[in-house]
Scaffold this active site. Structure first.
Site, PDB file in Angstrom:
ATOM      1  N   GLU A 133       9.858  -3.673  10.374  1.00  0.00           N
ATOM      2  CA  GLU A 133      10.193  -2.384   9.743  1.00  0.00           C
ATOM      3  C   GLU A 133      10.789  -1.416  10.765  1.00  0.00           C
ATOM      4  OE1 GLU A 133       7.260  -0.648   7.142  1.00  0.00           O
ATOM      5  OE2 GLU A 133       8.423   1.202   6.936  1.00  0.00           O
ATOM      6  N   GLU A 167      -0.853  -5.143   8.770  1.00  0.00           N
ATOM      7  CA  GLU A 167      -0.031  -4.506   9.798  1.00  0.00           C
ATOM      8  C   GLU A 167      -0.623  -4.746  11.183  1.00  0.00           C
ATOM      9  OE1 GLU A 167       0.639  -0.353   8.896  1.00  0.00           O
ATOM     10  OE2 GLU A 167       1.233  -0.820   6.836  1.00  0.00           O
ATOM     11  N   ASP A 191       0.841  -1.208   0.000  1.00  0.00           N
ATOM     12  CA  ASP A 191       0.000   0.000   0.000  1.00  0.00           C
ATOM     13  C   ASP A 191       0.875   1.256   0.000  1.00  0.00           C
ATOM     14  OD1 ASP A 191       0.898  -0.019   2.617  1.00  0.00           O
ATOM     15  OD2 ASP A 191      -1.088   0.205   3.532  1.00  0.00           O
ATOM     16  N   SER A 192       2.207   1.068   0.002  1.00  0.00           N
ATOM     17  CA  SER A 192       3.126   2.188  -0.249  1.00  0.00           C
ATOM     18  C   SER A 192       2.824   2.829  -1.601  1.00  0.00           C
ATOM     19  CB  SER A 192       4.584   1.710  -0.211  1.00  0.00           C
ATOM     20  OG  SER A 192       4.762   0.574  -1.034  1.00  0.00           O
ATOM     21  N   ASP A 225      -1.127  -6.462  -0.226  1.00  0.00           N
ATOM     22  CA  ASP A 225      -1.208  -5.757   1.057  1.00  0.00           C
ATOM     23  C   ASP A 225      -2.658  -5.357   1.337  1.00  0.00           C
ATOM     24  OD1 ASP A 225       0.221  -4.827   3.204  1.00  0.00           O
ATOM     25  OD2 ASP A 225       1.096  -3.107   2.161  1.00  0.00           O
ATOM     26  N   LYS A 249      -0.742  -9.485   3.236  1.00  0.00           N
ATOM     27  CA  LYS A 249      -0.011  -8.916   4.381  1.00  0.00           C
ATOM     28  C   LYS A 249      -0.920  -7.926   5.102  1.00  0.00           C
ATOM     29  CE  LYS A 249       3.297  -5.614   3.990  1.00  0.00           C
ATOM     30  NZ  LYS A 249       2.728  -4.568   4.874  1.00  0.00           N
TER      31      LYS A 249
HETATM   32  O1  KIV Z   1       3.528  -1.104   1.621  1.00  0.00           O
HETATM   33  C1  KIV Z   1       4.721  -1.447   1.604  1.00  0.00           C
HETATM   34  O2  KIV Z   1       5.466  -1.208   0.645  1.00  0.00           O
HETATM   35  C2  KIV Z   1       5.249  -2.138   2.762  1.00  0.00           C
HETATM   36  C3  KIV Z   1       6.730  -2.326   2.852  1.00  0.00           C
HETATM   37  C4  KIV Z   1       7.354  -1.073   3.324  1.00  0.00           C
HETATM   38  C5  KIV Z   1       7.099  -3.490   3.699  1.00  0.00           C
HETATM   39  O3  KIV Z   1       4.514  -2.494   3.630  1.00  0.00           O
END
Ligand code: KIV
Length: 273
Positions: free
Chosen positions: A191, A120, A49-50, A88, A118
């Protein structure tokens, strides 16, 4: 004779940790870059989600929607015949309830083609991780600096530097990582935590740890594509290395990243907290 490359699977990652082979992961958001990363031998592609920051131009990852993640995950899946694709879960797509998390994870797999998801959070997300894993969707945890918690943290700050069980405390990061493993995650992103803390967690857990700003002693490393290719404007985080510097092509820059991680040459002390 050249060996046929097989698709990387979730059980392969556990075997890599056991064998001491470092795992490589890079973020990807579209098919063209996914192909380059896949061909360069990257083990896992994270549709992070970056993308809210590096692709959409937001200040945080918070505005990203599940529909957007499904779309980008589908693009990446088309370009990744070998790498394991992890989608994500964006902010708001799993925090309401474990059931919401399962429904969102199913969309990333069914519509996006991801092999894993993934999310958080540690202790607070254990039930959600367990419920997603219970429907056989492999889950990767993410503890330490969790960008979706940016407002609680007061910015993107290194975690685990001071002692304590409150969020951000060293003991709490360990508890979060343990909770993620106990809930059934197959791996966990660490992280922006100090080198020795990441080493302690990696030695304690049986699942692989994937570090970003967590030093060399993790089971593997992940970088944001736009950081490692130096195409994201602004100040570089300490843990980033520009792999485009001196590389004749993007493909070669990615190959150099894979080689450096596999050899234990990246991250170096200057990328470490
Ligand atoms: O969203 C993302 O790119 C991430 C990485 C920084 C691990 O969660």
């Amino acid at each position: 004779m050249e060996q046929q490359r097989k698709k990387v699977t979730v059980p392969d990652l556990g075997r890599m940790k056991a064998a001491g082979e470092r795992i490589t992961m890079v973020t990807a958001y579209d098919c063209a870059f996914a192909r380059l990363l896949d061909e360069a031998g990257v083990d896992m592609l994270l549709v992070g989600d970056s993308l809210g920051m590096v692709v959409q131009g937001n200040d945080t990852t918070l505005p990203v929607t599940l529909d957007e993640m499904v779309y980008h995950t589908r693009l990446v899946s088309r370009g990744a015949p070998h790498a394991l694709v992890v989608g994500d879960l964006p902010f708001g797509s799993y925090q309401v309830s474990p059931t919401q998390g399962v429904e969102s994870a199913i969309r990333l797999v069914k519509e996006g083609g991801a092999q894993a998801v993934k999310l958080e959070g540690g202790l607070a997300m254990a039930d959600t991780i367990a419920r997603i894993a219970a429907v056989d969707i492999p889950v990767m945890g993410h503890v330490g600096l969790t960008p979706q918690s940016v407002h609680r943290m007061g910015g993107h700050r290194v975690q685990g530097r001071r002692h304590g069980h409150a969020p951000g405390g060293r003991e709490r990061v360990i508890e979060d990582a343990r909770a993620v493993e106990a809930a059934g995650a197959f791996a966990v992103v660490l992280e922006c935590i100090p080198l020795d803390l990441a080493g302690e967690i990696t030695a304690t857990l049986s699942i692989p740890t994937i570090g970003i700003g967590a030093g060399k002693d993790c089971s593997g490393q992940v970088l944001v594509l736009h950081d490692m290719l130096d195409i994201y404007p602004g100040r570089k985080a300490r843990f980033v290395r520009n792999f485009m510097a001196g590389a004749p092509s993007i493909a070669e820059a990615i190959r150099r990243y894979v080689e450096a991680v596999k050899a234990g040459a990246f991250p170096a002390p200057e990328h470490t907290f």
